[in-house]
Design a protein around this motif. Structure first.
Motif, short mmCIF file in Angstrom:
data_model
loop_
_atom_site.label_atom_id
_atom_site.label_comp_id
_atom_site.label_asym_id
_atom_site.label_seq_id
_atom_site.Cartn_x
_atom_site.Cartn_y
_atom_site.Cartn_z
N LEU A 58 23.07 45.34 35.11
CA LEU A 58 24.05 45.49 36.19
C LEU A 58 23.62 46.57 37.17
N VAL A 59 23.15 47.69 36.66
CA VAL A 59 22.72 48.80 37.52
C VAL A 59 21.49 48.40 38.33
N ARG A 60 20.56 47.69 37.71
CA ARG A 60 19.35 47.26 38.41
C ARG A 60 19.66 46.34 39.58
N GLN A 61 20.80 45.66 39.53
CA GLN A 61 21.17 44.72 40.59
C GLN A 61 21.50 45.42 41.90
N GLY A 62 21.87 46.69 41.84
CA GLY A 62 22.22 47.41 43.06
C GLY A 62 23.71 47.36 43.35
N ASN A 63 24.08 47.89 44.50
CA ASN A 63 25.49 48.00 44.87
C ASN A 63 26.14 46.64 45.11
N ILE A 64 27.45 46.63 44.88
CA ILE A 64 28.27 45.44 45.09
C ILE A 64 29.34 45.83 46.10
N ASP A 65 29.71 44.91 46.96
CA ASP A 65 30.80 45.15 47.89
C ASP A 65 32.05 45.47 47.09
N SER A 66 32.63 46.65 47.30
CA SER A 66 33.77 47.09 46.50
C SER A 66 35.01 46.23 46.72
N LYS A 67 35.06 45.49 47.81
CA LYS A 67 36.22 44.64 48.08
C LYS A 67 36.11 43.29 47.38
N ALA A 68 34.97 42.95 46.87
CA ALA A 68 34.74 41.65 46.24
C ALA A 68 34.74 41.80 44.72
N GLN A 69 35.92 41.96 44.13
CA GLN A 69 36.01 42.18 42.69
C GLN A 69 35.54 40.97 41.88
N GLU A 70 35.79 39.78 42.38
CA GLU A 70 35.34 38.59 41.66
C GLU A 70 33.82 38.59 41.54
N ARG A 71 33.15 39.06 42.51
CA ARG A 71 31.69 39.12 42.48
C ARG A 71 31.21 40.06 41.38
N LEU A 72 31.89 41.18 41.19
CA LEU A 72 31.52 42.10 40.12
C LEU A 72 31.65 41.43 38.77
N SER A 73 32.75 40.74 38.52
CA SER A 73 32.92 40.09 37.22
C SER A 73 31.87 39.00 37.00
N GLU A 74 31.51 38.30 38.06
CA GLU A 74 30.46 37.28 37.93
C GLU A 74 29.12 37.93 37.59
N ARG A 75 28.82 39.04 38.24
CA ARG A 75 27.55 39.72 37.98
C ARG A 75 27.53 40.29 36.57
N VAL A 76 28.64 40.86 36.14
CA VAL A 76 28.72 41.40 34.78
C VAL A 76 28.51 40.28 33.76
N HIS A 77 29.14 39.14 33.99
CA HIS A 77 28.97 38.03 33.05
C HIS A 77 27.52 37.55 33.03
N ALA A 78 26.91 37.44 34.23
CA ALA A 78 25.52 37.00 34.29
C ALA A 78 24.61 37.96 33.52
N CYS A 79 24.87 39.26 33.65
CA CYS A 79 24.07 40.24 32.91
C CYS A 79 24.39 40.22 31.42
N TRP A 80 25.63 39.86 31.08
CA TRP A 80 25.99 39.81 29.66
C TRP A 80 25.25 38.68 28.96
N VAL A 81 25.20 37.51 29.58
CA VAL A 81 24.56 36.37 28.91
C VAL A 81 23.05 36.39 29.04
N ASN A 82 22.52 37.10 30.06
CA ASN A 82 21.08 37.18 30.23
C ASN A 82 20.71 38.56 30.77
N PRO A 83 20.73 39.58 29.91
CA PRO A 83 20.49 40.95 30.39
C PRO A 83 19.07 41.20 30.88
N ASP A 84 18.14 40.31 30.59
CA ASP A 84 16.77 40.49 31.04
C ASP A 84 16.49 39.81 32.37
#
Length: 141
Positions: A99-125
């Motif tokens: 998640l950190v390697r992905q860089g900043n996320i628009d703070s107003k787009a919360q759905e995008r954060l959850s999508e990115r977290v899920h993507a990193c959860w299922v494929n952290p590499d």
């Protein structure tokens, strides 16, 4: 005379069914969110070990989001629960690193954060570009 009440009931039953078929946008959104949630948990269930258990996925993704938002105290409390479930802290570490390697996320787009977290959860590499697909370009006119 017994036919009339039955006929009236049959008409009301069909009238009640008609609106049920046409769902409001709110109901459609709820069903879509539920379907996505079920698919996300099914996708995560393929992970090796306990990282794919629903309780680990649920709590681990929330911890990663809390850490991203700098809510360290709440993340620490959730981490106790995560560990109590027997969830792998190593997987949480590498998912947060992704998640950190992905860089900043628009703070107003919360759905995008959850999508990115899920993507990193299922494929952290995953590489940063693979985990967050680029938005489609608008057609030139």
């Amino acid at each position: 005379m017994t036919v009339a009440p039955g006929g009236a009931w049959a008409q009301s039953a069909t009238q009640e069914q008609k609106p049920a078929e046409q769902k409001s946008p709110e109901e459609q959104a709820k069903e879509e969110a539920l379907r996505r949630s079920v698919e996300e948990y099914a996708e995560a269930a393929k992970l090796p070990g306990n990282a794919g258990l629903p309780e680990c996925v649920w709590s681990g993704r929330r911890i990663a989001m809390l850490l991203w938002r700098d809510d360290i105290d709440t993340a620490r409390r959730h981490l106790e629960l995560y560990e109590r479930f027997g969830c792998p802290t190593e997987h949480l570490k590498i998912a947060f690193r992704c998640l950190v390697r992905q860089g900043n996320i628009d703070s107003k787009a919360q759905e995008r954060l959850s999508e990115r977290v899920h993507a990193c959860w299922v494929n952290p590499d995953a590489s940063p570009a693979a985990a967050t697909p680029a938005p489609a370009a608008a057609p030139a006119q």
